[in-house]
Design a protein around this motif. Structure first.
Motif, mmCIF file in Angstrom:
data_model
loop_
_atom_site.group_PDB
_atom_site.id
_atom_site.type_symbol
_atom_site.label_atom_id
_atom_site.label_comp_id
_atom_site.label_asym_id
_atom_site.label_seq_id
_atom_site.Cartn_x
_atom_site.Cartn_y
_atom_site.Cartn_z
ATOM 1 N N ALA A 180 0.840 -1.198 0.000
ATOM 2 C CA ALA A 180 0.000 0.000 0.000
ATOM 3 C C ALA A 180 0.876 1.250 0.000
ATOM 4 O O ALA A 180 0.583 2.231 -0.683
ATOM 5 C CB ALA A 180 -0.914 -0.003 1.218
ATOM 6 N N ALA A 200 2.109 1.836 -3.388
ATOM 7 C CA ALA A 200 1.016 2.297 -4.239
ATOM 8 C C ALA A 200 0.709 3.773 -3.954
ATOM 9 O O ALA A 200 0.572 4.580 -4.876
ATOM 10 C CB ALA A 200 -0.226 1.436 -4.004
ATOM 11 N N SER A 230 2.665 5.956 -2.862
ATOM 12 C CA SER A 230 3.747 6.839 -3.297
ATOM 13 C C SER A 230 3.609 7.214 -4.772
ATOM 14 O O SER A 230 4.067 8.271 -5.171
ATOM 15 C CB SER A 230 5.115 6.219 -3.023
ATOM 16 O OG SER A 230 5.410 5.240 -3.981
ATOM 17 N N VAL A 231 2.990 6.387 -5.589
ATOM 18 C CA VAL A 231 2.798 6.830 -6.970
ATOM 19 C C VAL A 231 1.424 7.401 -7.231
ATOM 20 O O VAL A 231 1.258 8.247 -8.108
ATOM 21 C CB VAL A 231 3.073 5.741 -8.042
ATOM 22 C CG1 VAL A 231 4.539 5.430 -8.133
ATOM 23 C CG2 VAL A 231 2.248 4.515 -7.813
ATOM 24 N N ASN A 232 0.411 6.952 -6.501
ATOM 25 C CA ASN A 232 -0.923 7.443 -6.809
ATOM 26 C C ASN A 232 -1.898 7.278 -5.640
ATOM 27 O O ASN A 232 -2.662 6.319 -5.593
ATOM 28 C CB ASN A 232 -1.456 6.726 -8.048
ATOM 29 C CG ASN A 232 -2.494 7.538 -8.773
ATOM 30 O OD1 ASN A 232 -3.226 8.298 -8.140
ATOM 31 N ND2 ASN A 232 -2.565 7.393 -10.078
ATOM 32 N N ARG A 253 -4.616 8.731 -4.893
ATOM 33 C CA ARG A 253 -6.044 8.733 -5.200
ATOM 34 C C ARG A 253 -6.520 7.346 -5.627
ATOM 35 O O ARG A 253 -7.536 6.859 -5.146
ATOM 36 C CB ARG A 253 -6.338 9.757 -6.305
ATOM 37 C CG ARG A 253 -7.790 9.744 -6.697
ATOM 38 C CD ARG A 253 -8.259 11.054 -7.209
ATOM 39 N NE ARG A 253 -7.442 11.555 -8.307
ATOM 40 C CZ ARG A 253 -7.574 12.764 -8.827
ATOM 41 N NH1 ARG A 253 -8.484 13.579 -8.351
ATOM 42 N NH2 ARG A 253 -6.822 13.153 -9.814
ATOM 43 N N VAL A 254 -5.758 6.719 -6.506
ATOM 44 C CA VAL A 254 -6.154 5.384 -6.930
ATOM 45 C C VAL A 254 -6.064 4.404 -5.752
ATOM 46 O O VAL A 254 -6.940 3.567 -5.562
ATOM 47 C CB VAL A 254 -5.319 4.896 -8.125
ATOM 48 C CG1 VAL A 254 -5.600 3.438 -8.418
ATOM 49 C CG2 VAL A 254 -5.622 5.740 -9.354
ATOM 50 N N ALA A 255 -5.016 4.561 -4.945
ATOM 51 C CA ALA A 255 -4.908 3.677 -3.775
ATOM 52 C C ALA A 255 -6.166 3.795 -2.922
ATOM 53 O O ALA A 255 -6.712 2.792 -2.459
ATOM 54 C CB ALA A 255 -3.668 4.023 -2.965
ATOM 55 N N SER A 256 -6.652 5.014 -2.745
ATOM 56 C CA SER A 256 -7.807 5.166 -1.861
ATOM 57 C C SER A 256 -9.089 4.605 -2.482
ATOM 58 O O SER A 256 -9.916 4.060 -1.765
ATOM 59 C CB SER A 256 -7.971 6.620 -1.413
ATOM 60 O OG SER A 256 -8.747 7.344 -2.331
ATOM 61 N N ILE A 257 -9.236 4.665 -3.805
ATOM 62 C CA ILE A 257 -10.448 4.059 -4.372
ATOM 63 C C ILE A 257 -10.374 2.533 -4.363
ATOM 64 O O ILE A 257 -11.366 1.856 -4.607
ATOM 65 C CB ILE A 257 -10.801 4.554 -5.808
ATOM 66 C CG1 ILE A 257 -9.735 4.153 -6.803
ATOM 67 C CG2 ILE A 257 -11.060 6.039 -5.844
ATOM 68 C CD1 ILE A 257 -10.108 4.506 -8.240
ATOM 69 N N LEU A 258 -9.188 2.004 -4.061
ATOM 70 C CA LEU A 258 -9.085 0.547 -3.932
ATOM 71 C C LEU A 258 -9.232 0.110 -2.475
ATOM 72 O O LEU A 258 -9.121 -1.071 -2.167
ATOM 73 C CB LEU A 258 -7.749 0.063 -4.489
ATOM 74 C CG LEU A 258 -7.550 0.317 -5.983
ATOM 75 C CD1 LEU A 258 -6.149 -0.055 -6.405
ATOM 76 C CD2 LEU A 258 -8.575 -0.444 -6.809
ATOM 77 N N GLY A 259 -9.446 1.069 -1.589
ATOM 78 C CA GLY A 259 -9.694 0.700 -0.201
ATOM 79 C C GLY A 259 -8.547 0.984 0.745
ATOM 80 O O GLY A 259 -8.599 0.616 1.914
ATOM 81 N N VAL A 260 -7.507 1.656 0.267
ATOM 82 C CA VAL A 260 -6.380 1.965 1.143
ATOM 83 C C VAL A 260 -6.694 3.234 1.937
ATOM 84 O O VAL A 260 -7.109 4.235 1.365
ATOM 85 C CB VAL A 260 -5.090 2.188 0.329
ATOM 86 C CG1 VAL A 260 -3.944 2.607 1.246
ATOM 87 C CG2 VAL A 260 -4.738 0.929 -0.440
ATOM 88 N N ASN A 261 -6.508 3.153 3.240
ATOM 89 C CA ASN A 261 -6.617 4.345 4.063
ATOM 90 C C ASN A 261 -5.289 5.095 3.942
ATOM 91 O O ASN A 261 -4.284 4.714 4.535
ATOM 92 C CB ASN A 261 -6.884 3.925 5.506
ATOM 93 C CG ASN A 261 -7.095 5.119 6.415
ATOM 94 O OD1 ASN A 261 -6.646 6.221 6.114
ATOM 95 N ND2 ASN A 261 -7.777 4.902 7.515
#
Ligand SMILES: Nc1ncnc2c1ncn2[C@@H]1O[C@H](COP(=O)(O)OP(=O)(O)OP(=O)(O)O)[C@@H](O)[C@H]1O
Ligand SMILES: [Mg+2]
Lengths: 248, 300
Positions: free
Chosen positions: B175, B178, B180-182, B184-192
């Motif tokens: 995570a 993930a 570190s590069v993006n 916003r996308v990390a958060s739409i995949l469920g990453v806090n």
């Protein structure tokens, strides 16, 4: 291109998504000016419109990465104020515009990111396997960094990643963007197949003809407002739509 | 020849220390694209946490590896906690603020810690507890191998191995990469994303804690401004390796440590600090993205 009109699903009653009076502002710019729409279980609904109409902003508001006003209800639950990472657990998956693969992660790791909200290892393994059998190309490249993939392969990663949670609702933002016609039709075959297996899909496309042919219902967005809506096959014949979006 | 081996050992030890601190700069830069200037002061607080733990448990009366471990634990805990607080109260409120505001805040936090340190710990240097004896473990070909040389290099390596495992083989680490590069996308995949950033700060600060104990063992004089020079050098190490790049920070640290040791040994100790800045200037001219620096990654 050989196109089958999707069958209208039988269970049109259950609303997976209900959006009321959605508004999105970027500072002084009103990108979405109060739109309402719904998606029923088993449907493919498309949002079409030209550049800057507000399609991407709408999807981003739905998945919670943009602040918005109005109400967003997913399966009867109001999620308007829910932070984006918590929406995933309710079954909302998003394949973003420009694909948004993590170039520094392998294909395998990208897919695992899609399952971030799941802790059941067996379920993750099962969904991973499903993804690889749906996109055999990705299995071959599973240990390759996603940044080294072609555009079409990256689109497959984005979709497979979103499918890792077996979503209640799949948001797809321009899956055809920048891809060769052959790849586009492959991607749309997968979309149809997913829908046939029961996945509910909200599809954003600039390619209006394709979107209308592959969806049950559609909303036409113009400068942040819903201009028209209805069954896709009716919109295909609609004069206004033909003139503005279908080039004739 | 004996000299050279001795200097290599020293240089590696020093390099491991620079690397540990450089990792904190590089990881935070990776997820937030900011230079955490307070990192060098987190390191300083780690040394004092160890110092007070030693006094509390009277560790100097029982030197040995166990006492050394307790020092490490104290410094790691102190640093991790401080890193967490700094992120929560100084940086998080500015998450969407302009870069300049964040930069100024970072400098402010650094000054706050330095001068609070002078008030709380006192401005005069203190002697770091001596828990490892300095007698040679064994001699080989005229070179004496000391326990603490092994511990410094060994602990440095273990800490980096643990970090590598966390970043490349755990869900949180994935995570982090993930985000570190993006983000916003990390958060739409469920990453806090906030939690991932906290994780990064805690990890980086903990490594600085390890570094502070290793330095304390090697150069046992601590004071509230001790972080300034070493922090600057570790920062140069991170830039040298390519800021944002984990392996780069390790490589940069080792190069810095070895070159400093060699310059002091074979030229003059006057140039001790000049090496770092010479390297910085050189890298900025020749290869601004650093040795292993990644090119600008594309974003959503
Ligand atoms: N980050 C932003 N800051 C300011 N304005 C923005 C931002 N993102 C989008 N907009 C504006 O909001 C409007 C809607 O943009 P959006 O990206 O939602 O359109 P779209 O329908 O997805 O277009 P396209 O088909 O080109 O992807 C546009 O006028 C755009 O300029
Ligand atoms: Mg768009």
């Amino acid at each position: 291109m050989n196109i089958d009109l999707p069958k209208t699903p039988t269970s049109q009653q259950h609303e997976v998504l209900r959006v009321e009076n959605l508004k999105v502002d970027y500072g002084p710019i009103h990108a979405i000016k109060g739109i309402s729409f719904s998606v029923h279980r088993g449907e493919v609904v498309s949002l079409i419109g030209s550049n800057g109409a507000g399609k991407t902003s709408t999807l981003r508001a739905l998945s919670g990465v943009l602040p918005c006003q109005g109400s967003v209800v997913l399966n009867g639950k109001d999620i308007t104020k829910l932070p984006s990472h918590k929406r995933v657990a309710l079954g909302l998956a998003h394949s973003p515009e420009g694909r948004g693969v993590f170039p520094n992660l392998t294909v395998h790791e990208n897919l695992l990111m899609g399952a971030f909200s799941i802790n059941d290892r067996a379920l993750i393994a099962k969904n991973l396997e499903k993804g690889f059998s749906r996109f055999p190309r990705l299995r071959e490249r599973r240990n390759q960094l996603a940044g080294t993939l072609s555009g079409g392969e990256q689109q497959m990663v984005a979709i497979a990643r979103a499918l890792m949670i077996s979503p209640e609702l799949l948001l797809l933002d321009e899956p055809s963007l920048g891809l060769a016609p052959l790849i586009v039709s492959q991607i749309f075959e997968v979309i149809q197949e997913l829908n046939a297996l029961g996945t509910t899909i909200l599809l954003v496309e600039q390619n209006a003809r394709l979107a209308l042919k592959k969806s049950h219902r559609a909303y036409v967005l113009e400068t942040g407002q819903v201009k028209l809506s209805g069954f896709s096959k009716d919109l295909l014949d609609n004069d206004e739509v033909q003139k503005a979006y279908l080039g004739g | 020849m004996q000299d050279l081996i001795q200097h290599l050992i020293n240089g590696l030890g020093l390099g491991a220390i620079y690397a540990l601190i450089a990792l904190g700069y590089t990881m935070v830069y990776g997820v937030l694209q900011m230079i955490n200037f307070a990192h060098s002061d987190v390191y300083m607080v780690g040394a004092f946490a160890a110092y007070y733990a030693a006094r509390w448990f009277n560790l100097e009366s029982m030197p040995g590896v166990v006492s050394f471990a307790i020092l490490l634990l104290a410094a790691i805990t102190g640093c991790a906690l401080l890193g967490l607080l700094i992120e929560r109260f100084a940086y998080r409120p500015l998450r969407n603020a302009p870069k300049l505001n964040i930069l100024i805040t970072a400098i402010g936090v650094s000054l706050l810690l330095e001068y609070s340190g002078q008030v709380i710990f006192g401005a005069d240097p203190k002697v770091f507890p001596e828990v490892l004896n300095n007698t040679p473990l064994f001699e080989m070909a005229g070179v004496s191998f000391k326990l603490f040389d092994f511990l410094v290099i060994g602990v440095g390596l273990v800490a980096m191995a643990v970090l590598h495992f966390l970043i490349y083989h755990t869900k949180q680490g994935r995570a982090m990469r993930a985000v570190s590069v993006n983000p916003r996308v990390a958060s739409i995949l469920g990453v806090n994303v906030d939690r991932t950033i906290v994780f990064t700060f805690v990890l980086g600060s903990a490594l600085a804690g390890v570094g502070s104990v290793l330095v304390g063992v090697k150069y046992p004089k601590i004071e509230p401004l001790m972080g300034m020079m070493i922090g600057l050098k570790a920062f140069v190490a991170a830039v040298l390796g390519g800021i944002g790049n984990i392996m780069g920070a390790v490589l940069g640290g080792l190069i810095m440590g070895l070159s400093e040791e060699m310059v002091v040994a074979y030229l003059s100790s006057t140039y001790r600090d000049a090496v770092a800045f010479g390297i910085l200037i050189l890298i900025l001219i020749v290869r601004p993205s650093g040795l292993l620096g990644r090119n600008q990654t594309e974003k959503l």
